[in-house]
Design an enzyme around this catalytic site. Structure first.
Site, PDB file in Angstrom:
ATOM      1  N   LYS A 133       0.817  -1.211   0.000  1.00 21.25           N
ATOM      2  CA  LYS A 133       0.000   0.000   0.000  1.00 21.25           C
ATOM      3  C   LYS A 133       0.854   1.266   0.000  1.00 21.25           C
ATOM      4  O   LYS A 133       2.062   1.226   0.247  1.00 21.25           O
ATOM      5  CB  LYS A 133      -0.957  -0.001   1.195  1.00 21.25           C
ATOM      6  CG  LYS A 133      -2.135  -0.949   0.999  1.00 21.25           C
ATOM      7  CD  LYS A 133      -3.176  -0.797   2.091  1.00 21.25           C
ATOM      8  CE  LYS A 133      -4.420  -1.609   1.765  1.00 21.25           C
ATOM      9  NZ  LYS A 133      -5.438  -1.528   2.843  1.00 21.25           N
ATOM     10  N   ARG A 155      -3.809  -9.990   5.031  1.00 23.52           N
ATOM     11  CA  ARG A 155      -4.380 -10.010   3.676  1.00 23.52           C
ATOM     12  C   ARG A 155      -3.299  -9.493   2.722  1.00 23.52           C
ATOM     13  O   ARG A 155      -2.886  -8.331   2.830  1.00 23.52           O
ATOM     14  CB  ARG A 155      -5.627  -9.126   3.625  1.00 23.52           C
ATOM     15  CG  ARG A 155      -6.327  -9.108   2.268  1.00 23.52           C
ATOM     16  CD  ARG A 155      -7.565  -8.215   2.299  1.00 23.52           C
ATOM     17  NE  ARG A 155      -8.246  -8.178   1.017  1.00 23.52           N
ATOM     18  CZ  ARG A 155      -7.958  -7.336   0.029  1.00 23.52           C
ATOM     19  NH1 ARG A 155      -6.998  -6.422   0.203  1.00 23.52           N
ATOM     20  NH2 ARG A 155      -8.615  -7.375  -1.108  1.00 23.52           N
TER      21      ARG A 155
END
Length: 282
Positions: free
Chosen positions: A221, A255
């Site tokens: 991210k 995740r």
């Protein structure tokens, strides 16, 4: 701590890995990579071989500023793929990344085992009723607004306490609807600034107060690659560092895009925790 996935009791005393399968053309890292059934099934096979415990399938990109996707298009992207994965890997525990109750209902009927809702029920008031009907685990994530507006809604008095308060209200509602298995996701990257993401990560152990499993989505991210002044494709090392921090703070599910590396993080951190417990230091 355990969750019940279609009669499979999953023990989370050792953290688990959720592999990401994006069926979207515009996801920030792997958008458009898996368009054909053969490449999709090959990727699922690889993630399972690398040690994934769950596969999270999504048909609507949740990156900041992502394009709107009609419900019919989201269902179209998900349905045939889900059927193929269930057919070829019948023992696989599949999570569906959606905030729409009709999409969730259809996917659970096909064979999905869990719903991952980035809106935590805010986007569709029928979502929790659908989850309760199917009695599957429900991932409640914190977000403000939607992918198109969330980065304009980053004003908090205190990001940690405000996020925990918002999640507490969602948990209370979900419990009132008799949803038994709740998983908490603080929502890294969703309506948070770069610094707010690190504030959350630094206090992540406080989320154990929910007494529910904690899931984090940190993989490649912007909080990783912007801090390192690089790009998503060069953010694996930074991702592994943050995964390690999250695991040390008590996270139960990672995740991820890169399953093998996440499994290695879990293996190493679990060894540290085991030795600490044996020595009475944990």
């Amino acid at each position: 701590m355990t969750i019940n996935c279609r009669g499979n009791l999953i023990d989370l005393s050792r953290p688990k890995v959720m592999g990401i399968l994006n069926l979207t053309p515009d996801s920030f890292y792997d958008g458009g990579r898996f368009r054909h059934e053969s490449s999709i099934l090959k990727q699922v096979e690889k993630m399972l071989a690398d040690g994934a415990d769950f596969i999270d399938i999504g048909g609507y990109s949740s990156r900041p500023g992502a394009d709107f996707v009609a419900e019919t298009e989201e269902l179209k992207r998900l349905t045939s793929v889900l059927e193929a994965v269930v057919k070829n890997f019948p023992e696989t525990l599949i999570s569906v990344d959606t905030f729409r109750s009709k999409v969730a209902d259809s996917c659970l009927e096909i064979g999905a085992s869990m719903i991952n809702d980035i809106s935590g029920g805010d986007s569709d008031k029928m979502m929790m009723d659908v989850v309760a009907k199917h009695q599957v685990p429900y991932i409640i994530m914190h977000m403000r607004g939607n992918p198109q507006t969330m980065q304009k809604r980053t004003e908090y008095d205190n990001v940690v306490t405000d996020v925990m308060k918002a999640l507490s209200e969602k948990v209370r509602l979900a419990r009132s609807k008799k949803i038994n298995d709740l998983i908490i996701d603080p929502g890294f990257g969703f309506a948070k600034t770069l610094q707010q993401n690190y504030d959350l990560l630094g206090k992540l152990q406080l989320f154990k107060n929910f007494e529910s499993p904690i899931l984090v989505g940190l993989s490649r991210k912007s909080m990783v690659y912007k801090m390192l002044e690089t790009a998503p494709e060069h953010a694996l090392n930074g991702t592994s560092v943050l995964h390690t921090v999250a695991l040390l703070k008590g996270v139960h599910i990672l995740r991820v895009h890169d399953v093998k590396e996440a499994v290695e993080c879990i293996r190493l951190v679990s060894e540290i925790n085991t030795n600490s417990t044996l020595q009475g230091l944990h």
